[in-house]
Enzyme design. Structure first.
Site, PDB file in Angstrom:
ATOM      1  CB  ILE A  60      28.089  42.916  37.483  1.00 56.08           C
ATOM      2  CG1 ILE A  60      28.087  41.836  38.573  1.00 56.08           C
ATOM      3  CG2 ILE A  60      27.848  42.341  36.101  1.00 56.08           C
ATOM      4  CD1 ILE A  60      26.733  41.167  38.783  1.00 56.08           C
ATOM      5  CB  CYS A  61      31.718  40.119  37.007  1.00 57.31           C
ATOM      6  SG  CYS A  61      32.710  38.630  37.002  1.00 57.31           S
ATOM      7  CG  HIS A  62      36.428  40.180  35.212  1.00 54.09           C
ATOM      8  ND1 HIS A  62      35.767  39.173  35.877  1.00 54.09           N
ATOM      9  CD2 HIS A  62      37.749  39.926  35.336  1.00 54.09           C
ATOM     10  CE1 HIS A  62      36.656  38.321  36.369  1.00 54.09           C
ATOM     11  NE2 HIS A  62      37.866  38.755  36.074  1.00 54.09           N
TER      12      HIS A  62
END
Length: 152
Positions: free
Chosen positions: A75-77
């Protein structure tokens, strides 16, 4: 309570030190892939994925898990680690907007969706998408379909 059976382990660590690769190595991670976690989640935010992608043991571990066919959620980075492990090329993924160019440059097909499942890779954009991300993880582990997949 039986103290012999329920001993807590105290783990000392320095500020910012990654604990998971050290635990994995202690369980024989260099020799085999059988230790926990069997289905890791690549952490989000910017600091953790940035540290993971430069940790050779972590990158090797993620690469091995993805290539074995086991699910990996990022998730995200978190997809930075997938890029570094060499497993993002040719896959359809999503991420936080700041790293989408990195994914494209590595050969991934990047889409702007709350969650994307491509075979054994589950990716999501940000904590705002946690409900769909969590549902996709549970669905993949249980072998069922998500609400998003049912719409297709």
């Amino acid at each position: 309570m039986d103290q012999g059976r329920h001993q807590a382990r105290h783990v000392e660590r320095r500020e910012g030190e990654l604990i998971w690769p050290r635990i994995w190595r202690a369980r024989g991670g260099r020799r085999r892939l059988g230790g926990r976690p069997r289905r890791p989640a690549a952490s989000g935010g910017t600091v953790n994925p940035d540290q993971l992608r430069v940790d050779r043991d972590s990158v090797s571990f993620v690469c091995g898990v993805v290539r074995s066919g086991r699910q990996v959620a990022a998730i995200c980075h978190g997809p930075w680690t997938l890029i570094e492990a060499g497993v993002a090329a040719g896959r359809t993924l999503t991420s936080f907007p700041n790293i989408r160019t990195d994914l494209c440059n590595t050969g991934a097909d990047v889409v702007d969706q709350d969650v994307v499942v491509d075979k054994n890779l589950i990716t999501s954009r940000s904590p705002e998408d946690l409900p769909a991300f969590s549902e996709a993880i549970v669905s993949q582990l249980a072998g069922t379909t998500t609400k998003e997949e049912e719409k297709l």
